[in-house]
Design a protein around this motif. Sequence first.
Motif, PDB file in Angstrom:
ATOM      1  N   THR A 220       3.586 -25.169 -36.461  1.00  0.00           N
ATOM      2  CA  THR A 220       3.037 -24.679 -35.205  1.00  0.00           C
ATOM      3  C   THR A 220       4.162 -23.965 -34.442  1.00  0.00           C
ATOM      4  OG1 THR A 220       1.803 -25.294 -33.208  1.00  0.00           O
ATOM      5  CG2 THR A 220       3.452 -26.862 -33.963  1.00  0.00           C
TER       6      THR A 220
ATOM      7  N   LEU B 232       6.299 -29.255 -23.665  1.00  0.00           N
ATOM      8  CA  LEU B 232       5.177 -29.180 -24.600  1.00  0.00           C
ATOM      9  C   LEU B 232       5.118 -30.494 -25.358  1.00  0.00           C
ATOM     10  CD1 LEU B 232       5.433 -25.649 -26.296  1.00  0.00           C
ATOM     11  CD2 LEU B 232       3.591 -26.440 -24.801  1.00  0.00           C
ATOM     12  N   ARG B 233       3.928 -30.843 -25.823  1.00  0.00           N
ATOM     13  CA  ARG B 233       3.788 -31.999 -26.694  1.00  0.00           C
ATOM     14  C   ARG B 233       3.108 -31.564 -27.976  1.00  0.00           C
ATOM     15  NH1 ARG B 233       0.590 -37.781 -26.195  1.00  0.00           N
ATOM     16  NH2 ARG B 233      -1.228 -36.457 -26.606  1.00  0.00           N
ATOM     17  N   LEU B 234       3.784 -31.794 -29.079  1.00  0.00           N
ATOM     18  CA  LEU B 234       3.231 -31.511 -30.390  1.00  0.00           C
ATOM     19  C   LEU B 234       2.601 -32.774 -30.964  1.00  0.00           C
ATOM     20  CD1 LEU B 234       6.126 -29.406 -31.969  1.00  0.00           C
ATOM     21  CD2 LEU B 234       4.260 -28.658 -30.486  1.00  0.00           C
ATOM     22  N   SER B 235       1.542 -32.583 -31.724  1.00  0.00           N
ATOM     23  CA  SER B 235       0.882 -33.690 -32.409  1.00  0.00           C
ATOM     24  C   SER B 235       0.836 -33.403 -33.903  1.00  0.00           C
ATOM     25  CB  SER B 235      -0.547 -33.876 -31.896  1.00  0.00           C
ATOM     26  OG  SER B 235      -0.573 -34.160 -30.516  1.00  0.00           O
ATOM     27  N   CYS B 236       0.883 -34.463 -34.675  1.00  0.00           N
ATOM     28  CA  CYS B 236       0.771 -34.355 -36.128  1.00  0.00           C
ATOM     29  C   CYS B 236      -0.174 -35.459 -36.603  1.00  0.00           C
ATOM     30  CB  CYS B 236       2.131 -34.495 -36.782  1.00  0.00           C
ATOM     31  SG  CYS B 236       2.082 -34.507 -38.595  1.00  0.00           S
TER      32      CYS B 236
ATOM     33  N   TYR C   1       3.770 -37.852 -32.469  1.00  0.00           N
ATOM     34  CA  TYR C   1       3.917 -36.887 -31.381  1.00  0.00           C
ATOM     35  C   TYR C   1       5.388 -36.490 -31.215  1.00  0.00           C
ATOM     36  CZ  TYR C   1      -0.643 -38.883 -30.267  1.00  0.00           C
ATOM     37  OH  TYR C   1      -1.936 -39.336 -30.336  1.00  0.00           O
TER      38      TYR C   1
ATOM     39  N   GLU D 128      -0.589 -30.134 -37.726  1.00  0.00           N
ATOM     40  CA  GLU D 128       0.113 -30.068 -36.446  1.00  0.00           C
ATOM     41  C   GLU D 128      -0.735 -29.318 -35.421  1.00  0.00           C
ATOM     42  OE1 GLU D 128       3.594 -29.132 -39.438  1.00  0.00           O
ATOM     43  OE2 GLU D 128       1.513 -28.510 -39.143  1.00  0.00           O
ATOM     44  N   SER D 129      -0.489 -29.617 -34.165  1.00  0.00           N
ATOM     45  CA  SER D 129      -1.104 -28.884 -33.066  1.00  0.00           C
ATOM     46  C   SER D 129      -0.214 -29.022 -31.836  1.00  0.00           C
ATOM     47  CB  SER D 129      -2.516 -29.405 -32.772  1.00  0.00           C
ATOM     48  OG  SER D 129      -2.473 -30.764 -32.402  1.00  0.00           O
ATOM     49  N   GLY D 130      -0.483 -28.171 -30.844  1.00  0.00           N
ATOM     50  CA  GLY D 130       0.205 -28.304 -29.567  1.00  0.00           C
ATOM     51  C   GLY D 130       1.268 -27.274 -29.282  1.00  0.00           C
TER      52      GLY D 130
ATOM     53  N   GLN E  21       7.261 -35.091 -27.905  1.00  0.00           N
ATOM     54  CA  GLN E  21       7.287 -34.648 -26.520  1.00  0.00           C
ATOM     55  C   GLN E  21       8.574 -33.886 -26.299  1.00  0.00           C
ATOM     56  OE1 GLN E  21       4.950 -35.031 -23.942  1.00  0.00           O
ATOM     57  NE2 GLN E  21       6.341 -33.636 -22.858  1.00  0.00           N
TER      58      GLN E  21
ATOM     59  N   THR F 272      -1.182 -40.737 -36.006  1.00  0.00           N
ATOM     60  CA  THR F 272      -0.691 -39.517 -35.374  1.00  0.00           C
ATOM     61  C   THR F 272       0.725 -39.732 -34.855  1.00  0.00           C
ATOM     62  OG1 THR F 272      -2.926 -38.851 -34.751  1.00  0.00           O
ATOM     63  CG2 THR F 272      -1.109 -37.816 -33.558  1.00  0.00           C
TER      64      THR F 272
END
Length: 122
Positions: free
Chosen positions: A116, A18-22, A80, A6-8, A82, A78
């Motif tokens: 995250t 915020l937008r998280l990514s996996c 996401y 994960e990031s973001g 949002q 990936t």
Amino acid sequence: QVQLVESGGGLVQAGGSLRLSCAASGRTLSSNVMGWFRQAPGKERDFVAGITWSGGSPYYADSVRGRFTISRDNAKNTVYLQMNSLKPEDTAVYYCAAGPRVTRVASVYDVWGQGTQVTVSS
């Protein structure tokens, strides 16, 4: 074996986004579904949103429906999340997870990312 990163995450004011990514590597048929969960201090890990790699409507917890959107990019493996109109009660560690079927039950998901942190200030 699927691995998830994960990031973001970060700190944002209430009302912000915020937008998280996996990012998923080593994807298999047993990881047909991707879910986002969150866990606040002293609380259980709660379902947030889920989506399948193969299509179909995403599904959401009532607490985030209309504010959060889950999506996927199959080419990038990936998923996401949002997050808009964030509230202080959205503060938690957010985890992505891979599982074999559509469910809001955390124990069905058998691969988890490291998490995250998302902090929403009032």
